[in-house]
Enzyme design. Structure first.
Site, PDB file in Angstrom:
ATOM      1  CB  SER A  77      -0.939   0.007   1.203  1.00 42.08           C
ATOM      2  OG  SER A  77      -0.199  -0.016   2.392  1.00 42.08           O
ATOM      3  CG  ASP A  78       2.822   4.911  -1.462  1.00 40.69           C
ATOM      4  OD1 ASP A  78       3.830   4.693  -0.759  1.00 40.69           O
ATOM      5  OD2 ASP A  78       2.583   6.016  -1.976  1.00 40.69           O
ATOM      6  CB  THR A  79      -0.952   7.208   1.818  1.00 43.90           C
ATOM      7  OG1 THR A  79      -1.753   6.068   2.163  1.00 43.90           O
ATOM      8  CG2 THR A  79      -1.784   8.465   1.946  1.00 43.90           C
TER       9      THR A  79
END
Length: 154
Positions: A77-79
């Site tokens: 995941s990444d933001t």
């Protein structure tokens, strides 16, 4: 169905770990085998939009761990945060945190969060979510107090 099936989290994020643990999910953690900063800079230079950058980083993290974990679900995941058309970087110290909060104070920004699930080096699921957030105008005192309370997380 994959519900509550053990998986591998391709992340070194303490906050992601806590969120999943607090939801009683069964997982192990492996640090992604890719240089996130370098990859992010390359994607920015290609002038990809923030949502694509977030998803591509999530994919690269998940795929890097999937190579080493056969027949296991791997979640990456990444933001990324976009303010006035530019991506904001993660802060490295308290001084940068203060500058970032001053910059964001009273303004709306977009948060793009992506997740990508791989099994046997093949992506089986992906999702990107955009959230618009407006931070009310903060006083210098409020910013200082916030940083003081949260300095161990910065």
């Amino acid at each position: 169905m994959f519900f509550n099936k053990p998986f591998v989290l391709a992340s070194s994020s303490n906050s992601r770990y806590k969120i999943l643990k607090n939801n009683h999910l069964f997982f192990t953690v492996k640090k992604p085998m890719c240089d996130e900063g370098l990859l992010k800079n390359k994607l920015i230079k290609k002038k990809l939009p923030a949502n694509k950058i977030s998803l591509e980083l999530a994919r690269l993290k998940s795929k890097s761990i999937s190579k080493l974990n056969k027949n296991k679900l791997v979640v990456g995941s990444d933001t990324v945060i976009e303010l006035n058309g530019a991506l904001l970087s993660k802060v490295k110290n308290l001084e940068e945190a203060k500058k970032k909060l001053i910059k964001m104070s009273g303004k709306e920004h977009s948060l793009y969060s992506s997740a990508s699930v791989f099994i046997n080096q093949r992506e089986v699921w992906k999702k990107t979510q955009k959230t618009k957030i407006k931070i009310r105008k903060l006083s210098s005192l409020e910013i200082d107090e916030y940083i003081l309370k949260n300095k161990k997380n910065i």
